[in-house]
Design a protein around this motif. Structure first.
Motif, PDB file in Angstrom:
ATOM      1  N   ALA A   1       5.089  -9.231   2.614  1.00 48.75           N
ATOM      2  CA  ALA A   1       4.092  -9.956   3.090  1.00 48.75           C
ATOM      3  C   ALA A   1       5.223 -11.738   3.528  1.00 48.75           C
ATOM      4  CB  ALA A   1       2.631  -9.933   2.404  1.00 48.75           C
ATOM      5  N   HIS A   2       4.312 -12.579   3.425  1.00 43.06           N
ATOM      6  CA  HIS A   2       4.616 -13.544   3.116  1.00 43.06           C
ATOM      7  C   HIS A   2       4.499 -15.119   2.086  1.00 43.06           C
ATOM      8  CE1 HIS A   2       8.429 -12.336   5.069  1.00 43.06           C
ATOM      9  NE2 HIS A   2       7.634 -12.255   5.919  1.00 43.06           N
ATOM     10  N   SER A   3       4.560 -15.783   1.741  1.00 44.36           N
ATOM     11  CA  SER A   3       3.294 -16.806   1.363  1.00 44.36           C
ATOM     12  C   SER A   3       2.487 -17.690   1.819  1.00 44.36           C
ATOM     13  CB  SER A   3       4.336 -18.206   0.665  1.00 44.36           C
ATOM     14  OG  SER A   3       3.725 -19.337  -0.130  1.00 44.36           O
ATOM     15  N   GLY A   4       1.406 -17.480   1.807  1.00 43.02           N
ATOM     16  CA  GLY A   4      -0.049 -18.486   2.381  1.00 43.02           C
ATOM     17  C   GLY A   4      -0.503 -17.140   3.474  1.00 43.02           C
ATOM     18  N   ASP A   5      -0.022 -16.025   3.385  1.00 41.51           N
ATOM     19  CA  ASP A   5      -0.796 -14.801   3.544  1.00 41.51           C
ATOM     20  C   ASP A   5      -1.627 -13.728   3.411  1.00 41.51           C
ATOM     21  OD1 ASP A   5       1.456 -14.357   5.429  1.00 41.51           O
ATOM     22  OD2 ASP A   5       2.264 -13.187   5.172  1.00 41.51           O
ATOM     23  N   VAL A   6      -2.869 -14.323   3.734  1.00 44.20           N
ATOM     24  CA  VAL A   6      -4.521 -13.626   3.226  1.00 44.20           C
ATOM     25  C   VAL A   6      -4.419 -12.842   3.739  1.00 44.20           C
ATOM     26  CG1 VAL A   6      -7.484 -14.918   3.173  1.00 44.20           C
ATOM     27  CG2 VAL A   6      -4.914 -16.202   3.535  1.00 44.20           C
ATOM     28  N   TYR A   7      -5.423 -12.007   2.747  1.00 48.23           N
ATOM     29  CA  TYR A   7      -5.335 -10.544   3.815  1.00 48.23           C
ATOM     30  C   TYR A   7      -6.925  -9.923   2.141  1.00 48.23           C
ATOM     31  CZ  TYR A   7      -0.710  -9.064   4.345  1.00 48.23           C
ATOM     32  OH  TYR A   7       0.877  -9.813   5.080  1.00 48.23           O
ATOM     33  N   GLN A   8      -8.027  -8.721   2.744  1.00 54.77           N
ATOM     34  CA  GLN A   8      -8.477  -8.609   2.404  1.00 54.77           C
ATOM     35  C   GLN A   8      -8.907  -7.838   0.726  1.00 54.77           C
ATOM     36  OE1 GLN A   8     -11.846  -7.017   5.380  1.00 54.77           O
ATOM     37  NE2 GLN A   8     -13.210  -6.305   3.508  1.00 54.77           N
ATOM     38  N   LEU A   9      -9.770  -8.294   0.170  1.00 51.94           N
ATOM     39  CA  LEU A   9      -9.198  -7.204  -1.063  1.00 51.94           C
ATOM     40  C   LEU A   9     -10.308  -6.694  -0.873  1.00 51.94           C
ATOM     41  CD1 LEU A   9      -8.169  -6.600  -4.139  1.00 51.94           C
ATOM     42  CD2 LEU A   9      -9.505  -9.189  -4.817  1.00 51.94           C
ATOM     43  N   LEU A  10     -10.130  -4.865  -1.153  1.00 53.90           N
ATOM     44  CA  LEU A  10     -10.755  -4.265  -1.415  1.00 53.90           C
ATOM     45  C   LEU A  10     -11.048  -3.754  -3.147  1.00 53.90           C
ATOM     46  CD1 LEU A  10      -9.089  -1.740   1.115  1.00 53.90           C
ATOM     47  CD2 LEU A  10     -10.652  -3.218   0.796  1.00 53.90           C
ATOM     48  N   GLU A  11     -10.090  -3.828  -3.917  1.00 53.97           N
ATOM     49  CA  GLU A  11     -10.186  -3.830  -5.328  1.00 53.97           C
ATOM     50  C   GLU A  11      -9.203  -3.548  -6.354  1.00 53.97           C
ATOM     51  OE1 GLU A  11     -10.505   0.394  -6.432  1.00 53.97           O
ATOM     52  OE2 GLU A  11      -9.364   1.294  -5.150  1.00 53.97           O
ATOM     53  N   ARG A  12      -9.266  -3.784  -7.796  1.00 54.87           N
ATOM     54  CA  ARG A  12      -8.568  -4.314  -7.960  1.00 54.87           C
ATOM     55  C   ARG A  12      -8.128  -3.164  -8.984  1.00 54.87           C
ATOM     56  NH1 ARG A  12      -6.164  -8.751 -12.191  1.00 54.87           N
ATOM     57  NH2 ARG A  12      -4.571  -8.204 -12.990  1.00 54.87           N
ATOM     58  N   ILE A  13      -6.348  -1.973  -9.306  1.00 57.92           N
ATOM     59  CA  ILE A  13      -6.299  -0.927  -9.874  1.00 57.92           C
ATOM     60  C   ILE A  13      -5.177  -1.660 -10.375  1.00 57.92           C
ATOM     61  CG2 ILE A  13      -5.051   1.297  -9.653  1.00 57.92           C
ATOM     62  CD1 ILE A  13      -6.501   1.435  -7.363  1.00 57.92           C
ATOM     63  N   ASP A  14      -5.827  -1.998 -12.653  1.00 53.11           N
ATOM     64  CA  ASP A  14      -4.738  -2.378 -13.214  1.00 53.11           C
ATOM     65  C   ASP A  14      -4.150  -2.955 -12.992  1.00 53.11           C
ATOM     66  OD1 ASP A  14      -5.531  -0.114 -14.544  1.00 53.11           O
ATOM     67  OD2 ASP A  14      -3.355   1.280 -14.146  1.00 53.11           O
ATOM     68  N   ASP A  15      -2.439  -3.229 -12.749  1.00 48.74           N
ATOM     69  CA  ASP A  15      -1.965  -4.750 -12.330  1.00 48.74           C
ATOM     70  C   ASP A  15      -1.613  -4.265 -10.751  1.00 48.74           C
ATOM     71  OD1 ASP A  15      -1.964  -5.006 -15.286  1.00 48.74           O
ATOM     72  OD2 ASP A  15      -0.002  -4.461 -14.516  1.00 48.74           O
ATOM     73  N   TRP A  16      -2.709  -3.728 -10.208  1.00 44.62           N
ATOM     74  CA  TRP A  16      -2.145  -4.247  -8.658  1.00 44.62           C
ATOM     75  C   TRP A  16      -3.550  -4.087  -7.435  1.00 44.62           C
ATOM     76  CZ3 TRP A  16       2.775  -2.177  -6.521  1.00 44.62           C
ATOM     77  CH2 TRP A  16       3.434  -2.848  -7.199  1.00 44.62           C
ATOM     78  N   TYR A  17      -3.367  -5.083  -6.443  1.00 45.07           N
ATOM     79  CA  TYR A  17      -4.147  -5.182  -5.799  1.00 45.07           C
ATOM     80  C   TYR A  17      -4.184  -4.262  -4.496  1.00 45.07           C
ATOM     81  CZ  TYR A  17      -5.277  -9.784  -7.939  1.00 45.07           C
ATOM     82  OH  TYR A  17      -5.948 -11.107  -9.165  1.00 45.07           O
ATOM     83  N   LYS A  18      -5.574  -3.244  -4.106  1.00 47.29           N
ATOM     84  CA  LYS A  18      -5.195  -3.024  -3.282  1.00 47.29           C
ATOM     85  C   LYS A  18      -5.489  -3.671  -1.950  1.00 47.29           C
ATOM     86  CE  LYS A  18      -7.593   1.200  -1.063  1.00 47.29           C
ATOM     87  NZ  LYS A  18      -8.749   3.146  -1.030  1.00 47.29           N
ATOM     88  N   ILE A  19      -5.273  -3.644  -0.584  1.00 44.58           N
ATOM     89  CA  ILE A  19      -5.671  -4.783  -0.267  1.00 44.58           C
ATOM     90  C   ILE A  19      -5.474  -4.215   1.632  1.00 44.58           C
ATOM     91  CG2 ILE A  19      -4.692  -6.856  -1.399  1.00 44.58           C
ATOM     92  CD1 ILE A  19      -2.583  -6.781   0.781  1.00 44.58           C
ATOM     93  N   CYS A  20      -6.055  -4.827   2.544  1.00 47.90           N
ATOM     94  CA  CYS A  20      -5.594  -4.571   3.919  1.00 47.90           C
ATOM     95  C   CYS A  20      -6.373  -5.641   5.126  1.00 47.90           C
ATOM     96  CB  CYS A  20      -7.017  -3.761   4.398  1.00 47.90           C
ATOM     97  SG  CYS A  20      -8.835  -3.981   4.427  1.00 47.90           S
ATOM     98  N   LEU A  21      -5.894  -5.824   6.024  1.00 51.68           N
ATOM     99  CA  LEU A  21      -5.941  -6.629   6.447  1.00 51.68           C
ATOM    100  C   LEU A  21      -7.047  -6.710   6.907  1.00 51.68           C
ATOM    101  CD1 LEU A  21      -2.377  -5.962   9.290  1.00 51.68           C
ATOM    102  CD2 LEU A  21      -2.601  -7.337   7.130  1.00 51.68           C
ATOM    103  N   PRO A  22      -8.083  -8.213   7.561  1.00 50.04           N
ATOM    104  CA  PRO A  22      -9.030  -8.777   7.697  1.00 50.04           C
ATOM    105  C   PRO A  22      -8.969  -8.321   9.510  1.00 50.04           C
ATOM    106  CG  PRO A  22      -7.592 -10.415   6.993  1.00 50.04           C
ATOM    107  CD  PRO A  22      -6.656  -9.775   6.619  1.00 50.04           C
ATOM    108  N   GLU A  23      -8.702  -7.929  11.044  1.00 46.72           N
ATOM    109  CA  GLU A  23      -8.310  -7.678  11.620  1.00 46.72           C
ATOM    110  C   GLU A  23      -7.962  -6.171  11.886  1.00 46.72           C
ATOM    111  OE1 GLU A  23      -3.856  -9.356  11.626  1.00 46.72           O
ATOM    112  OE2 GLU A  23      -5.848  -9.393  10.204  1.00 46.72           O
ATOM    113  N   ASP A  24      -7.648  -5.027  10.852  1.00 49.13           N
ATOM    114  CA  ASP A  24      -7.251  -3.874  10.978  1.00 49.13           C
ATOM    115  C   ASP A  24      -7.399  -3.539   9.307  1.00 49.13           C
ATOM    116  OD1 ASP A  24      -6.063  -1.409  11.560  1.00 49.13           O
ATOM    117  OD2 ASP A  24      -4.177  -1.948  12.029  1.00 49.13           O
ATOM    118  N   LYS A  25      -8.703  -2.663   9.895  1.00 44.56           N
ATOM    119  CA  LYS A  25      -9.065  -2.055   8.099  1.00 44.56           C
ATOM    120  C   LYS A  25      -8.511  -0.915   8.018  1.00 44.56           C
ATOM    121  CE  LYS A  25     -12.296  -4.947   8.261  1.00 44.56           C
ATOM    122  NZ  LYS A  25     -12.297  -6.816   7.063  1.00 44.56           N
ATOM    123  N   THR A  26      -7.558  -0.676   9.022  1.00 45.74           N
ATOM    124  CA  THR A  26      -7.089   1.291   8.761  1.00 45.74           C
ATOM    125  C   THR A  26      -5.786   0.827   8.022  1.00 45.74           C
ATOM    126  OG1 THR A  26      -5.838   0.700  10.723  1.00 45.74           O
ATOM    127  CG2 THR A  26      -8.256   1.914  10.843  1.00 45.74           C
TER     128      THR A  26
END
Length: 348
Positions: free
Chosen positions: A52-77
């Motif tokens: 990923a690069h600076s400025g990229d936006v992703y959908q946040l599914l949940e936070r697990i400790d020090d990590w974000y679980k993310i997915c692409l807005p246009e591709d949920k898989t």
């Protein structure tokens, strides 16, 4: 009473909108630095799925400790994990898609000027019939082309570039033909040529620790095999067939067979802290193509006896050779070139 219900309903809607706004703010994150690894799990031990690069936006599914679980807005898989300190929560926004610029390649057609020979009146009948000739000469031109492709190493692509350069050399030609009239005839000839090309090569080797930090490596090879053969089919027109010194023009098609070696694989050595690499060796692969082209030129025949002449020839042959390599690149260069030779011609 109705006013009180209206006020309560108004404040309830305000609280609901504020709650939805807070929820919306937590649904997306924005990357705040360049070259961030998105992994398959919430650990540095998990494999890298993409960068990923600076400025990229992703959908946040949940936070697990020090990590974000993310997915692409246009591709949920497409799901991955990014370290939380490398991103910040943002409000929902649409991702902009960049449209690639379409570039058109315009090919210019080069037309050679047509030479109109002067008309000369023959004073007596010239020579006609079958003839053969043998010449030895020199190929003045040299081929040159580039080969560029990418290779995959350490979960990253690295660039390769090769500049190949041929050298002039000796060439032999033998042919046979038939003169229908003293002025007009046809002939077929064969020209083999072989030599050694040289090459200057460079590659960017991916770093085992850092992404997009290639280490440059370069080398050269001056013994690259190159062979070329040409079969010419020509019409010939003699300007002064009755003279002891005869001038003729010829032109026609050429069938080429070109074979050249190209770099297929290369190897290097490295040691900690892996900031540089050293070239070790490379493997060459031979490619062959058979393009069609054309040729044309002039012949001077100096007859020292009735049907035997010193044959002096100057010609130009050209054919566009295109090679598709296994690495995915396509190389195009011109076979042939300007050539000259001296030999014997015999008319039967």
């Amino acid at each position: 009473m109705k006013k009180i219900k209206t006020i309560i309903l108004f404040f309830t809607l305000m609280i609901l909108c504020a709650s939805l706004s807070i929820i919306a703010q937590e649904k997306y994150i924005r990357i705040v630095t360049d070259n961030v690894n998105v992994r398959s799990g919430p650990s540095v031990e998990n494999s890298v799925l993409w960068v990923a690069h600076s400025g990229d936006v992703y959908q946040l599914l949940e936070r697990i400790d020090d990590w974000y679980k993310i997915c692409l807005p246009e591709d949920k898989t497409k799901i991955g994990y990014v370290f939380a300190r490398l991103a910040v929560p943002v409000e929902e926004e649409k991702l902009e898609e960049e449209k690639p610029e379409v570039k058109e390649k315009v090919k210019e057609e080069v037309k050679e000027p047509v030479f109109q020979p002067p008309v000369r009146e023959a004073k007596k009948e010239g020579r006609k019939g079958f003839f053969v000739f043998f010449t030895g000469g020199y190929n003045i031109n040299s081929i040159s082309f580039k080969d560029e492709w990418q290779f995959f190493h350490d979960q990253e692509y690295g660039p390769f570039s090769g500049a190949y350069e041929g050298s002039p050399g000796a060439i032999f030609e033998a042919g046979a033909g038939f003169k229908f009239t003293p002025s007009l005839g046809i002939f077929v000839s064969y020209e083999p040529f072989s030599g050694k090309n040289s090459g200057d090569f460079s590659a960017g080797i991916p770093h085992p620790f850092y992404f997009n930090k290639h280490r440059n490596m370069s080398w050269e090879n001056k013994s690259i095999k190159y062979t070329e053969s040409a079969i010419n089919f020509d019409f010939i027109f003699s300007l002064n067939p009755q003279s002891t010194i005869s001038f003729s023009l010829f032109a026609g098609g050429t069938y080429f067979n070109v074979s050249t070696e190209l770099v297929d694989k290369f190897y290097w050595s490295q040691s900690y802290p892996y900031d540089s690499v050293t070239y070790s060796s490379s493997e060459m692969k031979s490619y062959s193509v058979s393009p069609f082209g054309f040729n044309g030129g002039v012949v001077i025949d100096i007859f020292f006896i009735e049907n035997v002449a010193l044959n002096i020839i100057a010609k130009y042959t050209v054919g566009s050779a295109s090679i598709k390599t296994e690495s995915g690149s396509e190389i195009t260069f011109n076979a042939g070139g300007a050539r000259g030779g001296v030999g014997l011609k015999v008319i039967f």
